[in-house]
Write a protein that holds these residues in place. Sequence first.
Motif, PDB file in Angstrom:
ATOM      1  N   GLN A  17       0.828  -1.203   0.000  1.00  0.00           N
ATOM      2  CA  GLN A  17       0.000   0.000   0.000  1.00  0.00           C
ATOM      3  C   GLN A  17       0.867   1.260   0.000  1.00  0.00           C
ATOM      4  OE1 GLN A  17      -3.641   0.180   0.037  1.00  0.00           O
ATOM      5  NE2 GLN A  17      -2.962   2.224  -0.571  1.00  0.00           N
ATOM      6  N   ARG A  18       1.927   1.267   0.782  1.00  0.00           N
ATOM      7  CA  ARG A  18       2.802   2.447   0.834  1.00  0.00           C
ATOM      8  C   ARG A  18       3.504   2.669  -0.496  1.00  0.00           C
ATOM      9  NH1 ARG A  18       5.688   2.812   6.828  1.00  0.00           N
ATOM     10  NH2 ARG A  18       3.759   3.222   7.976  1.00  0.00           N
ATOM     11  N   ALA A  19       3.955   1.577  -1.108  1.00  0.00           N
ATOM     12  CA  ALA A  19       4.599   1.708  -2.416  1.00  0.00           C
ATOM     13  C   ALA A  19       3.610   2.248  -3.448  1.00  0.00           C
ATOM     14  CB  ALA A  19       5.151   0.360  -2.860  1.00  0.00           C
ATOM     15  N   ARG A  34       1.279   9.465  -5.997  1.00  0.00           N
ATOM     16  CA  ARG A  34       1.641  10.873  -5.864  1.00  0.00           C
ATOM     17  C   ARG A  34       2.486  11.386  -7.034  1.00  0.00           C
ATOM     18  NH1 ARG A  34       1.433   9.546  -0.188  1.00  0.00           N
ATOM     19  NH2 ARG A  34       3.513   8.591  -0.237  1.00  0.00           N
ATOM     20  N   GLN A  35       2.962  10.446  -7.861  1.00  0.00           N
ATOM     21  CA  GLN A  35       3.718  10.855  -9.041  1.00  0.00           C
ATOM     22  C   GLN A  35       2.766  11.394 -10.116  1.00  0.00           C
ATOM     23  OE1 GLN A  35       6.010   7.480 -10.351  1.00  0.00           O
ATOM     24  NE2 GLN A  35       6.999   7.179  -8.354  1.00  0.00           N
ATOM     25  N   ASP A  36       3.338  12.115 -11.067  1.00  0.00           N
ATOM     26  CA  ASP A  36       2.556  12.603 -12.188  1.00  0.00           C
ATOM     27  C   ASP A  36       2.026  11.402 -12.986  1.00  0.00           C
ATOM     28  OD1 ASP A  36       1.714  14.910 -13.964  1.00  0.00           O
ATOM     29  OD2 ASP A  36       2.867  13.683 -15.381  1.00  0.00           O
ATOM     30  N   LYS A  37       0.754  11.438 -13.319  1.00  0.00           N
ATOM     31  CA  LYS A  37       0.099  10.294 -13.956  1.00  0.00           C
ATOM     32  C   LYS A  37       0.754   9.915 -15.279  1.00  0.00           C
ATOM     33  CE  LYS A  37      -4.512   8.433 -14.831  1.00  0.00           C
ATOM     34  NZ  LYS A  37      -5.960   8.700 -14.820  1.00  0.00           N
ATOM     35  N   ALA A  38       1.236  10.888 -16.000  1.00  0.00           N
ATOM     36  CA  ALA A  38       1.814  10.618 -17.320  1.00  0.00           C
ATOM     37  C   ALA A  38       3.182   9.945 -17.227  1.00  0.00           C
ATOM     38  CB  ALA A  38       1.929  11.917 -18.103  1.00  0.00           C
ATOM     39  N   SER A  39       3.849  10.082 -16.080  1.00  0.00           N
ATOM     40  CA  SER A  39       5.211   9.536 -15.963  1.00  0.00           C
ATOM     41  C   SER A  39       5.362   8.618 -14.753  1.00  0.00           C
ATOM     42  CB  SER A  39       6.215  10.685 -15.874  1.00  0.00           C
ATOM     43  OG  SER A  39       5.916  11.521 -14.757  1.00  0.00           O
ATOM     44  N   LEU A  56      -5.294  -0.281 -10.306  1.00  0.00           N
ATOM     45  CA  LEU A  56      -5.593   1.111  -9.952  1.00  0.00           C
ATOM     46  C   LEU A  56      -4.535   2.076 -10.478  1.00  0.00           C
ATOM     47  CD1 LEU A  56      -6.818   0.618  -6.260  1.00  0.00           C
ATOM     48  CD2 LEU A  56      -8.217   1.155  -8.276  1.00  0.00           C
ATOM     49  N   LEU A  57      -3.296   1.577 -10.618  1.00  0.00           N
ATOM     50  CA  LEU A  57      -2.206   2.422 -11.116  1.00  0.00           C
ATOM     51  C   LEU A  57      -2.125   2.435 -12.639  1.00  0.00           C
ATOM     52  CD1 LEU A  57       0.516   1.428  -8.490  1.00  0.00           C
ATOM     53  CD2 LEU A  57      -0.584   3.664  -8.717  1.00  0.00           C
TER      54      LEU A  57
END
Length: 411
Positions: A238-240, A246-251, A284-285
């Motif tokens: 979950q933490r990973a 929190r990173q930009d979705k495109a990258s 989800l990612l």
Amino acid sequence: MRRVFILLLAALLIGALLSLGLQYDTGYIRISLGNYLIETNFWVGVLLILVVTLVVQFILVAARRLRSGSGLVSTWLNQSAERRARRRTTQGLLALAEGNWPRARKLLEASAGKADTPLINYLAAAQCAFECNDHDAVDDLLRKAFESTPGSDLAVGITQAQLQIAGHRYEQALATLVRLRKQAPHHPFVLKLLRTVYEALEDWKELSALIPELRKRDLVNAGELQALERKTWHNLLQRAADDIHRQDKASRDLGPLVLLWDELPGSMRRDEFTIHEYARHLSLLGDEAQAETLLRKVLRNHWSDELVNLYGRIEGEKPDEQLLVAERWLQDRPNNPELLLALGRLSLRNELWGKAREYFETSLRLKRNNETIAELARLNAHMGHEEESNKMLLQSMLKDSGLPNLPMPKA
């Protein structure tokens, strides 16, 4: 015998000399003290001086022995003090058991100096001070316990850690336990306390490294250990995943999550709940293709209703092939309601509306499930069967509400 003979000979010689001396008039001794006058024969005076000297010498020797702790009187005094200390220690421990913390602390601390086991007194007194919320006194009593008994650092440290944990001072407890583990790397109780602290601090990384040691030492039963290991790795996953979110979705880089999956012990990589968590995070990612591939491989050899439910929610690279794979599973499990629900969803993804409806209805006949009802009602609404959809949802809601059976007006 020779020594006795010499002593007798010496006594006779001294007696003879004294007898000869007394035959002569050797004068007298005169002592004047204020209004008092003392006169005596010379030999009587010498005898008195000798007696006084012996008495003073005896008193000095007795005082020295008393001060150094030897002799009958000092022995009696020490024994009396020890008996009193034992009695007070017993009273203190009884007060401790009764929960009378102030009295117990007073008795235990006061008798520690003369107690047979001062370490026990100080440790128990520290427990009492903790119950009285006097943390400064706790530290002071633990220091005295350590100083009272050589080699007691492990016992004192464990007690200190237990009191710190009980007081929710987990950071201090962690520092204490890390120090103790350096002294005794495999001490069972230290390892168990570390498990408690890591779990309280949610330090899942350190806990994951501790779990193999807990298993090796057989410190936790199998069921509890499996639940702990699952909880630990689920939190790490979950933490990973949160870090990647929190990173930009495109990258986004899913590398850390995949790397963590590779680090999982074999037991967790075969655990269906952990597989479910990992595949869900992948989905989800945005990497649903990798999630679908993983679930397909697992379900081929290990069936799980939880995993097949997730499989029906995921969109693989080839939805038509995904549906065919699931339909092959149906040959071996024709009456599995979870598989039928997944097939209905996969049919929707392939825009096979009639087939999807048939799968949902079959699943619902086998097992009443709110997910299945919701899917079928949604499909009916979009197919123009709104009245049937609304009726189904209303019946489901009423059935699950727990309402009593009451008369209703007729339409």
